[in-house]
Write a protein that holds these residues in place. Structure first.
Motif, PDB file in Angstrom:
ATOM      1  N   LYS A 188      58.806  54.477  56.897  1.00 30.71           N
ATOM      2  CA  LYS A 188      58.297  55.271  55.779  1.00 30.71           C
ATOM      3  C   LYS A 188      59.320  55.363  54.660  1.00 30.71           C
ATOM      4  CE  LYS A 188      54.970  57.997  58.315  1.00 30.71           C
ATOM      5  NZ  LYS A 188      54.490  59.296  58.730  1.00 30.71           N
ATOM      6  N   ILE A 189      60.583  55.207  54.995  1.00 32.53           N
ATOM      7  CA  ILE A 189      61.640  55.262  53.987  1.00 32.53           C
ATOM      8  C   ILE A 189      61.804  53.906  53.309  1.00 32.53           C
ATOM      9  CG2 ILE A 189      64.122  55.635  53.633  1.00 32.53           C
ATOM     10  CD1 ILE A 189      64.032  57.454  56.118  1.00 32.53           C
ATOM     11  N   THR A 190      61.758  52.853  54.086  1.00 30.22           N
ATOM     12  CA  THR A 190      62.034  51.508  53.572  1.00 30.22           C
ATOM     13  C   THR A 190      60.740  50.705  53.488  1.00 30.22           C
ATOM     14  OG1 THR A 190      62.557  50.820  55.821  1.00 30.22           O
ATOM     15  CG2 THR A 190      64.408  51.498  54.444  1.00 30.22           C
ATOM     16  N   LEU A 191      60.049  50.835  52.374  1.00 32.13           N
ATOM     17  CA  LEU A 191      58.728  50.210  52.217  1.00 32.13           C
ATOM     18  C   LEU A 191      58.766  48.802  51.631  1.00 32.13           C
ATOM     19  CD1 LEU A 191      56.658  53.177  50.772  1.00 32.13           C
ATOM     20  CD2 LEU A 191      56.498  52.187  53.038  1.00 32.13           C
ATOM     21  N   PHE A 192      59.830  48.427  50.943  1.00 32.52           N
ATOM     22  CA  PHE A 192      59.842  47.178  50.191  1.00 32.52           C
ATOM     23  C   PHE A 192      60.605  46.095  50.933  1.00 32.52           C
ATOM     24  CE2 PHE A 192      59.566  50.711  47.239  1.00 32.52           C
ATOM     25  CZ  PHE A 192      58.389  50.392  46.574  1.00 32.52           C
ATOM     26  N   SER A 193      60.040  44.891  50.990  1.00 27.36           N
ATOM     27  CA  SER A 193      60.687  43.804  51.725  1.00 27.36           C
ATOM     28  C   SER A 193      61.301  42.793  50.781  1.00 27.36           C
ATOM     29  CB  SER A 193      59.683  43.120  52.653  1.00 27.36           C
ATOM     30  OG  SER A 193      58.647  42.528  51.899  1.00 27.36           O
ATOM     31  N   CYS A 194      62.451  42.290  51.175  1.00 26.65           N
ATOM     32  CA  CYS A 194      63.140  41.241  50.430  1.00 26.65           C
ATOM     33  C   CYS A 194      62.761  39.902  51.053  1.00 26.65           C
ATOM     34  CB  CYS A 194      64.648  41.441  50.494  1.00 26.65           C
ATOM     35  SG  CYS A 194      65.587  40.117  49.687  1.00 26.65           S
ATOM     36  N   PRO A 195      62.216  38.956  50.277  1.00 28.40           N
ATOM     37  CA  PRO A 195      61.817  37.671  50.846  1.00 28.40           C
ATOM     38  C   PRO A 195      62.993  36.741  51.144  1.00 28.40           C
ATOM     39  CG  PRO A 195      61.378  37.693  48.502  1.00 28.40           C
ATOM     40  CD  PRO A 195      61.859  39.065  48.866  1.00 28.40           C
ATOM     41  N   ILE A 196      64.199  37.136  50.775  1.00 24.97           N
ATOM     42  CA  ILE A 196      65.363  36.287  51.031  1.00 24.97           C
ATOM     43  C   ILE A 196      66.024  36.660  52.354  1.00 24.97           C
ATOM     44  CG2 ILE A 196      67.642  35.616  50.183  1.00 24.97           C
ATOM     45  CD1 ILE A 196      66.508  35.898  47.354  1.00 24.97           C
ATOM     46  N   CYS A 197      66.340  37.955  52.539  1.00 27.45           N
ATOM     47  CA  CYS A 197      67.041  38.365  53.770  1.00 27.45           C
ATOM     48  C   CYS A 197      66.098  38.965  54.813  1.00 27.45           C
ATOM     49  CB  CYS A 197      68.142  39.362  53.439  1.00 27.45           C
ATOM     50  SG  CYS A 197      67.559  40.944  52.802  1.00 27.45           S
ATOM     51  N   PHE A 198      64.833  39.177  54.467  1.00 29.45           N
ATOM     52  CA  PHE A 198      63.812  39.701  55.380  1.00 29.45           C
ATOM     53  C   PHE A 198      64.111  41.108  55.885  1.00 29.45           C
ATOM     54  CE2 PHE A 198      63.785  35.040  55.994  1.00 29.45           C
ATOM     55  CZ  PHE A 198      62.574  34.783  55.377  1.00 29.45           C
ATOM     56  N   ARG A 199      64.829  41.893  55.096  1.00 31.32           N
ATOM     57  CA  ARG A 199      65.053  43.296  55.425  1.00 31.32           C
ATOM     58  C   ARG A 199      64.136  44.157  54.564  1.00 31.32           C
ATOM     59  NH1 ARG A 199      71.104  42.185  54.838  1.00 31.32           N
ATOM     60  NH2 ARG A 199      71.779  41.706  56.933  1.00 31.32           N
ATOM     61  N   TYR A 200      64.058  45.449  54.909  1.00 30.78           N
ATOM     62  CA  TYR A 200      63.217  46.395  54.190  1.00 30.78           C
ATOM     63  C   TYR A 200      64.104  47.430  53.501  1.00 30.78           C
ATOM     64  CZ  TYR A 200      59.514  44.232  56.842  1.00 30.78           C
ATOM     65  OH  TYR A 200      58.649  43.312  57.372  1.00 30.78           O
ATOM     66  N   PHE A 201      63.718  47.836  52.284  1.00 37.47           N
ATOM     67  CA  PHE A 201      64.559  48.696  51.456  1.00 37.47           C
ATOM     68  C   PHE A 201      63.767  49.849  50.857  1.00 37.47           C
ATOM     69  CE2 PHE A 201      66.563  44.660  51.769  1.00 37.47           C
ATOM     70  CZ  PHE A 201      67.914  44.933  51.828  1.00 37.47           C
ATOM     71  N   ASN A 202      64.477  50.927  50.527  1.00 34.50           N
ATOM     72  CA  ASN A 202      63.820  52.047  49.854  1.00 34.50           C
ATOM     73  C   ASN A 202      63.665  51.775  48.359  1.00 34.50           C
ATOM     74  OD1 ASN A 202      66.603  52.321  49.382  1.00 34.50           O
ATOM     75  ND2 ASN A 202      66.534  54.544  49.371  1.00 34.50           N
ATOM     76  N   PHE A 203      64.565  51.013  47.764  1.00 35.64           N
ATOM     77  CA  PHE A 203      64.454  50.588  46.372  1.00 35.64           C
ATOM     78  C   PHE A 203      64.709  49.092  46.322  1.00 35.64           C
ATOM     79  CE2 PHE A 203      66.192  54.969  46.085  1.00 35.64           C
ATOM     80  CZ  PHE A 203      65.071  55.560  45.533  1.00 35.64           C
ATOM     81  N   ILE A 204      63.984  48.404  45.467  1.00 36.36           N
ATOM     82  CA  ILE A 204      64.139  46.952  45.382  1.00 36.36           C
ATOM     83  C   ILE A 204      64.066  46.536  43.923  1.00 36.36           C
ATOM     84  CG2 ILE A 204      61.713  46.259  45.602  1.00 36.36           C
ATOM     85  CD1 ILE A 204      62.987  44.287  47.883  1.00 36.36           C
ATOM     86  N   LEU A 205      64.612  45.370  43.639  1.00 39.17           N
ATOM     87  CA  LEU A 205      64.621  44.828  42.284  1.00 39.17           C
ATOM     88  C   LEU A 205      63.495  43.823  42.121  1.00 39.17           C
ATOM     89  CD1 LEU A 205      68.463  44.188  42.091  1.00 39.17           C
ATOM     90  CD2 LEU A 205      67.211  46.069  41.026  1.00 39.17           C
ATOM     91  N   SER A 206      63.086  43.628  40.885  1.00 38.16           N
ATOM     92  CA  SER A 206      62.060  42.655  40.555  1.00 38.16           C
ATOM     93  C   SER A 206      62.625  41.730  39.481  1.00 38.16           C
ATOM     94  CB  SER A 206      60.815  43.374  40.032  1.00 38.16           C
ATOM     95  OG  SER A 206      59.832  42.462  39.638  1.00 38.16           O
ATOM     96  N   SER A 207      62.378  40.430  39.612  1.00 35.61           N
ATOM     97  CA  SER A 207      62.875  39.493  38.606  1.00 35.61           C
ATOM     98  C   SER A 207      62.037  39.632  37.335  1.00 35.61           C
ATOM     99  CB  SER A 207      62.842  38.057  39.138  1.00 35.61           C
ATOM    100  OG  SER A 207      61.535  37.693  39.483  1.00 35.61           O
ATOM    101  N   SER A 208      62.693  39.550  36.192  1.00 32.89           N
ATOM    102  CA  SER A 208      61.990  39.742  34.921  1.00 32.89           C
ATOM    103  C   SER A 208      61.081  38.568  34.570  1.00 32.89           C
ATOM    104  CB  SER A 208      62.997  39.958  33.788  1.00 32.89           C
ATOM    105  OG  SER A 208      63.829  38.813  33.661  1.00 32.89           O
ATOM    106  N   CYS A 209      61.344  37.412  35.122  1.00 32.59           N
ATOM    107  CA  CYS A 209      60.567  36.219  34.766  1.00 32.59           C
ATOM    108  C   CYS A 209      59.323  36.036  35.626  1.00 32.59           C
ATOM    109  CB  CYS A 209      61.452  34.989  34.839  1.00 32.59           C
ATOM    110  SG  CYS A 209      62.449  34.919  36.329  1.00 32.59           S
ATOM    111  N   CYS A 210      59.452  36.126  36.942  1.00 34.43           N
ATOM    112  CA  CYS A 210      58.314  35.835  37.821  1.00 34.43           C
ATOM    113  C   CYS A 210      57.895  37.031  38.674  1.00 34.43           C
ATOM    114  CB  CYS A 210      58.631  34.642  38.716  1.00 34.43           C
ATOM    115  SG  CYS A 210      60.092  34.855  39.741  1.00 34.43           S
ATOM    116  N   ALA A 211      58.547  38.183  38.495  1.00 31.89           N
ATOM    117  CA  ALA A 211      58.206  39.448  39.160  1.00 31.89           C
ATOM    118  C   ALA A 211      58.286  39.388  40.683  1.00 31.89           C
ATOM    119  CB  ALA A 211      56.833  39.932  38.729  1.00 31.89           C
ATOM    120  N   ASN A 212      59.113  38.513  41.225  1.00 34.08           N
ATOM    121  CA  ASN A 212      59.340  38.497  42.667  1.00 34.08           C
ATOM    122  C   ASN A 212      60.425  39.505  43.016  1.00 34.08           C
ATOM    123  OD1 ASN A 212      57.655  36.502  44.037  1.00 34.08           O
ATOM    124  ND2 ASN A 212      58.582  35.073  42.584  1.00 34.08           N
TER     125      ASN A 212
END
Length: 161
Positions: free
Chosen positions: A85-109
């Motif tokens: 419930k705390i870590t909702l966002f997944s990183c497609p590179i390291c496959f971990r889950y985070f409470n805050f994540i970044l988005s690329s400005s060009c392709c929104a990944n």
């Protein structure tokens, strides 16, 4: 005599199958989930904290290369190996889950702060755009990168709560 057959998770939710036939996937709901901070990660992996430092400029935390612009300092970043419930966002590179994540400005990944710091390069990690920056992702939307139906359903349930 009825044969006790098991159906897959996909069949249960998207096809045929009754509640008596279900073989649930192994999830982490009933196990101890370890959530850690980025500071603990740096210490346990013997990383140099100076490489992961950001300066507060104009109300945003930014890295030296000005590629990361975020409202969340590294001390507030939590991550887990599993979806919580705390870590909702997944990183497609390291496959971990985070409470805050970044988005690329060009392709929104999505990309996590750790990967953005560790793999800094001039081009986008995904589409190779040369003028890419990473900003906080919209917390009201959630991309699900896993192809597991169980994790997708669980993520959607967490998002609704």
């Amino acid at each position: 005599m009825a044969k006790n057959r098991k159906v897959s998770f996909f069949q249960k939710y998207f096809c045929c199958g009754t509640s008596n036939d279900i073989q649930e996937p192994k999830t982490t709901l009933n196990t101890y989930i370890i959530t850690t901070t980025i500071i603990e990660y740096l210490k346990s992996n013997k990383k140099d904290p100076k490489l992961y430092s950001m300066q507060l400029l104009d109300g945003f935390y930014q890295d030296k290369a000005k590629k990361i612009k975020t409202l969340h300092p590294p001390k507030d970043l939590m991550f887990s190996e599993t979806l919580t419930k705390i870590t909702l966002f997944s990183c497609p590179i390291c496959f971990r889950y985070f409470n805050f994540i970044l988005s690329s400005s060009c392709c929104a990944n999505y990309i996590c702060h750790i990967c953005a710091f560790e793999f800094q390069r001039p081009n986008c990690h995904f589409c190779q755009n040369e003028s890419c920056t990473y900003q906080d992702a919209d917390l009201n939307t959630q991309k699900i990168y896993t192809d597991s139906q169980g994790m997708q359903l669980y993520a959607l349930q967490l998002q609704k709560n």
